[in-house]
Design a protein around this motif. Structure first.
Motif, short mmCIF file in Angstrom:
data_model
loop_
_atom_site.label_atom_id
_atom_site.label_comp_id
_atom_site.label_asym_id
_atom_site.label_seq_id
_atom_site.Cartn_x
_atom_site.Cartn_y
_atom_site.Cartn_z
N ALA A 79 31.04 37.22 41.61
CA ALA A 79 30.89 38.59 41.12
C ALA A 79 30.23 39.46 42.18
N PRO A 80 30.69 40.69 42.35
CA PRO A 80 30.04 41.61 43.29
C PRO A 80 28.61 41.92 42.82
N PRO A 81 27.75 42.39 43.72
CA PRO A 81 26.39 42.76 43.31
C PRO A 81 26.43 43.83 42.22
N ARG A 104 37.84 49.19 43.83
CA ARG A 104 38.62 48.01 44.18
C ARG A 104 39.19 47.35 42.92
N ALA A 105 38.43 47.38 41.83
CA ALA A 105 38.94 46.86 40.56
C ALA A 105 40.10 47.71 40.05
N LEU A 106 40.00 49.04 40.21
CA LEU A 106 41.11 49.91 39.82
C LEU A 106 42.36 49.63 40.66
N ALA A 196 51.43 32.01 41.14
CA ALA A 196 50.01 32.04 40.77
C ALA A 196 49.13 32.19 41.99
N SER A 197 49.57 31.65 43.12
CA SER A 197 48.79 31.79 44.36
C SER A 197 48.70 33.25 44.79
N LEU A 198 49.75 34.03 44.50
CA LEU A 198 49.67 35.47 44.79
C LEU A 198 48.56 36.12 43.97
N ALA A 199 48.45 35.73 42.71
CA ALA A 199 47.37 36.26 41.87
C ALA A 199 46.01 35.82 42.38
N ARG A 200 45.93 34.59 42.87
CA ARG A 200 44.66 34.11 43.42
C ARG A 200 44.26 34.95 44.64
N MET A 201 45.21 35.17 45.52
CA MET A 201 44.92 35.96 46.73
C MET A 201 44.48 37.37 46.36
N LEU A 202 45.17 37.97 45.40
CA LEU A 202 44.81 39.33 44.99
C LEU A 202 43.41 39.36 44.37
N SER A 203 43.08 38.35 43.58
CA SER A 203 41.75 38.31 42.96
C SER A 203 40.66 38.15 44.01
N ARG A 204 40.89 37.24 44.95
CA ARG A 204 39.89 37.05 46.00
C ARG A 204 39.72 38.30 46.85
N GLY A 205 40.83 38.98 47.11
CA GLY A 205 40.76 40.13 48.01
C GLY A 205 40.14 41.37 47.40
N LEU A 206 40.32 41.58 46.08
CA LEU A 206 39.88 42.84 45.49
C LEU A 206 38.79 42.70 44.43
N LEU A 207 38.61 41.52 43.89
CA LEU A 207 37.62 41.38 42.81
C LEU A 207 36.32 40.73 43.27
N GLY A 208 36.32 40.13 44.44
CA GLY A 208 35.11 39.51 44.96
C GLY A 208 34.24 40.51 45.70
N PRO A 209 33.04 40.12 46.08
CA PRO A 209 32.15 41.02 46.80
C PRO A 209 32.58 41.16 48.26
N THR A 210 32.40 42.34 48.81
CA THR A 210 32.63 42.54 50.23
C THR A 210 31.41 42.08 51.01
N SER A 211 31.60 41.81 52.29
CA SER A 211 30.48 41.35 53.11
C SER A 211 29.39 42.42 53.17
N GLY A 212 29.81 43.69 53.21
CA GLY A 212 28.82 44.77 53.24
C GLY A 212 28.01 44.84 51.96
N ALA A 213 28.69 44.66 50.81
CA ALA A 213 27.98 44.71 49.54
C ALA A 213 27.01 43.55 49.41
N VAL A 214 27.44 42.37 49.86
CA VAL A 214 26.55 41.21 49.82
C VAL A 214 25.34 41.44 50.71
N ARG A 215 25.59 42.01 51.88
CA ARG A 215 24.48 42.26 52.81
C ARG A 215 23.47 43.26 52.22
#
Length: 437
Positions: A79-81, A104-106, A196-215
């Protein structure tokens, strides 16, 4: 995990395509609602807050999609911060409107809907053809009859091209259709998994935290920890002074006052001398306590350099400690006072742990300066091992290894612990030489 029609993962991925199609339609409606409302409400401040609330609301949609991917695709997306509302009216409004996690969720929902249509249709077609083929022998006789131009009557699956036609109404042709169904069912799990792997890639790319947000979240957490730690240390110093040194000095004042009264009234000089002697002893103990408190705030040995301070402390540790200091550290040139203090207290905590808790018989402290911008510290002991970082502390004070990790994080340092059961324990700490960016 194999991709077959009998594996649970294959069917969970297929259920995901159904769920994504259902949830994606509502998600698309939400996405379209944001610009639609924004177009009419941008002229009002209240409207801007409403639009900002919708952007933040997309975080909830993102959480729902992450849960769907975790439960059906075995894809855990961190989850993002959490959103932190800044102080100030306009800053708060700007943070809501330009929340990157919400946007990014939109974007995910905008892409997920057409993707869900494609993945659902393709996967379902392959599955339907496969199931229809392997069961064709059961139901083809109930298909309607078809009379051809040559007067022949056929029923069942057919392929036609102009005057040429082919009907699967003979045993050999029925078997061929069944074989084709088996082929499709064998291919379907692979197609289904790829979609399903396409959905996985899309979820990882847009629903996870960015490195900047984590930092940013890490910096915010380390800053909060540093503030709480400083406040807890101040309260501890105040408590030590109030309950220890202050009480001892009050007793000294009372003893000296009593001795003064005895001498003023012509009492026993020996009793007065005993009271003065006790007061003198208490004063020396109070001075010792004050020195210990002052050393906990800033060790005086640090004024002579980090190398001298570490060697001085190592000499007081109740086990043999070999200190290996890079000659480049003799002058402490370019190392900020805050980093020197953190390095000193880190080494002190680690050596103390080795002596008190690890059952070590010896330890090695190595301090190096690999380059002009970093300081590396390593403590190696031959203790029993099994050391772990346990977060938490009494009165909000971060203690032990957890306190070290949080203190090191405040200057963007790295902490690595290797402590297998049976030992040895090796701790590597890397600190920047300056706290300024």
């Amino acid at each position: 995990m194999s991709n077959t029609i009998f594996s649970g993962r294959t069917w969970r991925e297929y259920v995901y395509h159904w769920a994504a199609l259902f949830l994606g339609s509502f998600g698309l409606a939400y996405v379209l609602l944001v610009p639609s409302l924004a177009a009419g409400l941008l002229v009002t401040v209240v409207g801007l807050f409403l639009v900002g609330g919708l952007v933040l609301g997309a975080r909830g949609w993102g959480a729902a999609w992450r849960g769907l991917a975790d439960g059906l695709l075995d894809e855990h997306v961190a989850a993002p911060p959490a959103f932190v509302r800044p102080r100030g009216f306009w800053r708060s409004l700007g943070a809501m409107l330009f929340d990157s996690t919400g946007w990014r969720a939109l974007l995910f929902m905008l892409v997920a809907f057409p993707l869900s249509i494609v993945t659902f249709v393709v996967s379902t077609v392959f599955l339907a053809i496969g199931l229809g083929g392997v069961t064709y022998w059961m139901w083809w006789r109930w298909l309607p009859e078809q009379t051809m131009d040559d007067g022949t009557v056929h029923r069942g699956f057919s392929i036609a091209n102009g005057d040429w036609y082919w009907f699967a109404d003979r045993p050999s042709r029925v078997a061929l259709v069944a074989l084709g169904g088996v082929v499709f069912l064998a291919i379907w799990p692979l197609i289904n998994h790829g979609l399903a792997s396409l959905a996985r890639m899309l979820s990882r790319g847009l629903l996870g935290p960015t490195s900047g947000a984590v930092r940013v979240a890490q910096l915010r957490a380390s800053r909060a920890a540093a503030v709480e730690d400083a406040d807890a240390r101040l309260r501890r110093i105040e408590r030590d002074l109030h309950d220890g040194t202050q009480a001892r000095l009050v007793a000294v004042a009372m003893q000296l006052g009593e001795a003064q009264d005895i001498l003023a009234t012509g009492g026993d000089p020996t009793l007065a001398a005993d009271l003065v002697d006790v007061a003198h002893t208490s004063t020396k103990e109070a001075l010792t306590e004050l020195r210990e408190i002052a050393r906990g705030i800033h060790p005086p040995a640090l004024d002579d350099g980090l190398a001298v301070a570490l060697e001085t402390f190592a000499a007081r540790v109740p086990l043999p400690v070999t200190v290996q200091v890079d000659p480049a550290l003799e002058s402490d040139g370019g190392i900020s006072p805050a980093v020197r203090s953190i390095a000193y207290f880190t080494a002190a905590e680690l050596l103390t742990n080795a002596a008190k808790h690890a059952g070590a018989t010896r330890a090695v402290l190595t301090v190096e300066r690999p380059d002009a911008d970093s300081l590396h510290l390593r403590v190696h002991d031959d203790g029993r091992g099994g050391a772990v970082v346990v977060h938490g502390g009494q009165d909000g004070l971060r203690t032990g290894l957890a306190g070290l990790t949080e203190r090191i994080a405040t200057v963007d340092g790295d902490f690595t612990l290797t402590s297998p059961a049976g030992g040895p324990t090796v701790v590597d700490v890397t600190l920047p030489t300056s706290t300024r960016p």
